[in-house]
Write a protein that holds these residues in place. Structure first.
Motif, PDB file in Angstrom:
ATOM      1  N   VAL A  75     -10.368   6.167  -6.596  1.00 22.96           N
ATOM      2  CA  VAL A  75      -9.261   6.571  -7.453  1.00 22.96           C
ATOM      3  C   VAL A  75      -8.728   7.956  -7.119  1.00 22.96           C
ATOM      4  CG1 VAL A  75      -9.903   5.078  -9.379  1.00 22.96           C
ATOM      5  CG2 VAL A  75     -10.866   7.368  -9.233  1.00 22.96           C
ATOM      6  N   ASP A  76      -9.516   8.754  -6.423  1.00 20.37           N
ATOM      7  CA  ASP A  76      -9.078  10.108  -6.096  1.00 20.37           C
ATOM      8  C   ASP A  76      -8.100  10.146  -4.928  1.00 20.37           C
ATOM      9  OD1 ASP A  76     -10.765  10.975  -8.084  1.00 20.37           O
ATOM     10  OD2 ASP A  76     -12.406  11.438  -6.720  1.00 20.37           O
ATOM     11  N   LYS A  77      -8.061   9.103  -4.131  1.00 22.35           N
ATOM     12  CA  LYS A  77      -7.210   9.064  -2.944  1.00 22.35           C
ATOM     13  C   LYS A  77      -5.864   8.449  -3.296  1.00 22.35           C
ATOM     14  CE  LYS A  77      -6.247   8.442   1.610  1.00 22.35           C
ATOM     15  NZ  LYS A  77      -4.837   8.494   1.749  1.00 22.35           N
ATOM     16  N   GLU A  78      -4.805   9.206  -3.110  1.00 28.50           N
ATOM     17  CA  GLU A  78      -3.463   8.671  -3.334  1.00 28.50           C
ATOM     18  C   GLU A  78      -2.953   8.096  -2.018  1.00 28.50           C
ATOM     19  OE1 GLU A  78       0.868  10.205  -4.830  1.00 28.50           O
ATOM     20  OE2 GLU A  78      -0.921  11.090  -5.698  1.00 28.50           O
ATOM     21  N   LEU A  79      -2.495   6.855  -2.085  1.00 26.20           N
ATOM     22  CA  LEU A  79      -2.006   6.197  -0.879  1.00 26.20           C
ATOM     23  C   LEU A  79      -0.644   6.750  -0.493  1.00 26.20           C
ATOM     24  CD1 LEU A  79      -2.923   2.467  -1.665  1.00 26.20           C
ATOM     25  CD2 LEU A  79      -4.281   4.163  -0.433  1.00 26.20           C
TER      26      LEU A  79
ATOM     27  N   PRO B 118       3.081   6.082   1.200  1.00 27.63           N
ATOM     28  CA  PRO B 118       3.947   4.909   0.994  1.00 27.63           C
ATOM     29  C   PRO B 118       3.654   3.725   1.919  1.00 27.63           C
ATOM     30  CG  PRO B 118       5.235   6.895   0.776  1.00 27.63           C
ATOM     31  CD  PRO B 118       3.855   7.328   1.240  1.00 27.63           C
ATOM     32  N   SER B 119       3.377   3.972   3.188  1.00 22.67           N
ATOM     33  CA  SER B 119       3.107   2.842   4.094  1.00 22.67           C
ATOM     34  C   SER B 119       1.801   2.136   3.739  1.00 22.67           C
ATOM     35  CB  SER B 119       3.091   3.307   5.553  1.00 22.67           C
ATOM     36  OG  SER B 119       2.039   4.233   5.764  1.00 22.67           O
ATOM     37  N   GLU B 120       0.774   2.880   3.306  1.00 24.52           N
ATOM     38  CA  GLU B 120      -0.493   2.276   2.899  1.00 24.52           C
ATOM     39  C   GLU B 120      -0.298   1.454   1.632  1.00 24.52           C
ATOM     40  OE1 GLU B 120      -3.609   5.703   4.509  1.00 24.52           O
ATOM     41  OE2 GLU B 120      -2.775   5.854   2.481  1.00 24.52           O
ATOM     42  N   LEU B 121       0.432   2.015   0.676  1.00 26.65           N
ATOM     43  CA  LEU B 121       0.695   1.300  -0.570  1.00 26.65           C
ATOM     44  C   LEU B 121       1.462   0.016  -0.302  1.00 26.65           C
ATOM     45  CD1 LEU B 121       0.580   1.102  -3.639  1.00 26.65           C
ATOM     46  CD2 LEU B 121       2.653   2.505  -3.735  1.00 26.65           C
ATOM     47  N   PHE B 122       2.469   0.071   0.562  1.00 24.26           N
ATOM     48  CA  PHE B 122       3.245  -1.130   0.882  1.00 24.26           C
ATOM     49  C   PHE B 122       2.346  -2.197   1.498  1.00 24.26           C
ATOM     50  CE2 PHE B 122       5.716  -3.920   3.547  1.00 24.26           C
ATOM     51  CZ  PHE B 122       6.738  -4.305   2.685  1.00 24.26           C
ATOM     52  N   GLN B 123       1.478  -1.822   2.430  1.00 25.90           N
ATOM     53  CA  GLN B 123       0.580  -2.793   3.069  1.00 25.90           C
ATOM     54  C   GLN B 123      -0.375  -3.404   2.048  1.00 25.90           C
ATOM     55  OE1 GLN B 123       0.919  -4.109   6.096  1.00 25.90           O
ATOM     56  NE2 GLN B 123       2.734  -2.807   6.184  1.00 25.90           N
ATOM     57  N   GLN B 124      -0.824  -2.595   1.104  1.00 22.95           N
ATOM     58  CA  GLN B 124      -1.707  -3.113   0.051  1.00 22.95           C
ATOM     59  C   GLN B 124      -0.965  -4.124  -0.831  1.00 22.95           C
ATOM     60  OE1 GLN B 124      -3.025  -0.732  -3.438  1.00 22.95           O
ATOM     61  NE2 GLN B 124      -5.046  -0.951  -2.474  1.00 22.95           N
ATOM     62  N   LEU B 125       0.250  -3.763  -1.253  1.00 25.54           N
ATOM     63  CA  LEU B 125       1.027  -4.659  -2.116  1.00 25.54           C
ATOM     64  C   LEU B 125       1.392  -5.946  -1.384  1.00 25.54           C
ATOM     65  CD1 LEU B 125       3.324  -2.017  -3.848  1.00 25.54           C
ATOM     66  CD2 LEU B 125       1.248  -3.092  -4.756  1.00 25.54           C
ATOM     67  N   LYS B 126       1.746  -5.842  -0.116  1.00 17.93           N
ATOM     68  CA  LYS B 126       2.061  -7.032   0.691  1.00 17.93           C
ATOM     69  C   LYS B 126       0.844  -7.954   0.760  1.00 17.93           C
ATOM     70  CE  LYS B 126       3.356  -8.507   5.348  1.00 17.93           C
ATOM     71  NZ  LYS B 126       3.727  -8.046   6.706  1.00 17.93           N
ATOM     72  N   ALA B 127      -0.321  -7.405   1.073  1.00 21.35           N
ATOM     73  CA  ALA B 127      -1.539  -8.215   1.170  1.00 21.35           C
ATOM     74  C   ALA B 127      -1.864  -8.872  -0.168  1.00 21.35           C
ATOM     75  CB  ALA B 127      -2.702  -7.350   1.639  1.00 21.35           C
ATOM     76  N   MET B 128      -1.649  -8.145  -1.255  1.00 21.38           N
ATOM     77  CA  MET B 128      -1.911  -8.682  -2.588  1.00 21.38           C
ATOM     78  C   MET B 128      -0.974  -9.851  -2.885  1.00 21.38           C
ATOM     79  SD  MET B 128      -1.875  -6.615  -6.215  1.00 21.38           S
ATOM     80  CE  MET B 128      -0.176  -6.146  -5.979  1.00 21.38           C
ATOM     81  N   ILE B 129       0.301  -9.699  -2.574  1.00 16.71           N
ATOM     82  CA  ILE B 129       1.269 -10.782  -2.812  1.00 16.71           C
ATOM     83  C   ILE B 129       0.913 -12.012  -1.984  1.00 16.71           C
ATOM     84  CG2 ILE B 129       3.671 -11.476  -2.419  1.00 16.71           C
ATOM     85  CD1 ILE B 129       4.460  -8.600  -3.324  1.00 16.71           C
ATOM     86  N   LEU B 130       0.571 -11.812  -0.722  1.00  8.50           N
ATOM     87  CA  LEU B 130       0.232 -12.946   0.143  1.00  8.50           C
ATOM     88  C   LEU B 130      -1.069 -13.623  -0.306  1.00  8.50           C
ATOM     89  CD1 LEU B 130       1.267 -11.504   3.632  1.00  8.50           C
ATOM     90  CD2 LEU B 130       2.516 -13.179   2.226  1.00  8.50           C
TER      91      LEU B 130
END
Length: 189
Positions: free
Chosen positions: A38-42, A44-56
């Motif tokens: 929780v201490d690490k803020e992603l 934008p590119s890391e956050l996008f890859q995480q959200l993409k993987a979650m959606i897929l």
């Protein structure tokens, strides 16, 4: 159980609906950057890859369909997915676990490695020897796996097959057995 949402710009054969399915703990842990803490803020590119993987992982959208999603549908979809998969199943069922609960009916039963259906978890009260063994484990995931093994009689493959919603419901109860005093578990009636 799954959740169906309607996206204004998404259209598959004249249908604007898409199903969100639950994700297992193992699948969730494999999402990019989930284990950063929780201490690490992603960025934008890391956050996008995480959200993409979650959606897929949580829909049947293909990679090609994902690339053609509108930005507003992308935003709604990842917000709705997070709201669904991160909600503990006891809250979904409106039956919150308490200290007096010593078993839990899973909202999303699963099959173990022996193809046995696991639909109910019975909690076992840990002993002092388990607390002593737990104190020797320093890595967070290993500590959690040990506690679930003792309290729920689940091994790592079982835990990873469990729906994230059910895991999130059970996790505080498992922790309570190791951290809270006995009066927490006394019946309130």
């Amino acid at each position: 159980m799954k959740k169906t949402i309607k996206l204004p710009f998404y259209n598959r054969n004249g249908n604007h609906e898409i199903d969100i399915k639950p994700i297992s703990l193992g699948e969730f842990r494999k999402l990019p950057y989930v284990n950063f803490g929780v201490d690490k803020e992603l960025i934008p590119s890391e956050l996008f890859q995480q959200l993409k993987a979650m959606i897929l992982a949580c829909t049947d959208i293909s990679t090609e369909e994902f690339e053609e999603l509108s930005a507003p549908d992308f935003t709604q979809l990842h917000e709705d997915i997070r709201a669904f998969i991160l909600k503990p199943s006891d809250e979904i069922q409106e039956k919150p676990l308490s200290g007096s609960d010593f078993e839990f009916e899973l909202l999303f039963p699963f099959a173990n490695d022996l193809n046995e259906s696991i639909s109910r978890i019975k909690f076992v009260v840990p002993k002092v020897k388990h607390s002593e063994a737990l104190a020797e484990i320093t890595e967070d995931t290993a500590r959690e796996n040990f506690m679930f093994s003792v309290v729920c009689n689940l091994d790592k493959p079982d835990m990873e097959a469990m729906a994230l919603n059910d895991y999130l419901a059970i996790k505080p109860q498992v922790g309570a057995f190791f951290q809270l005093s006995g009066d927490y578990f006394l019946p309130t009636t």
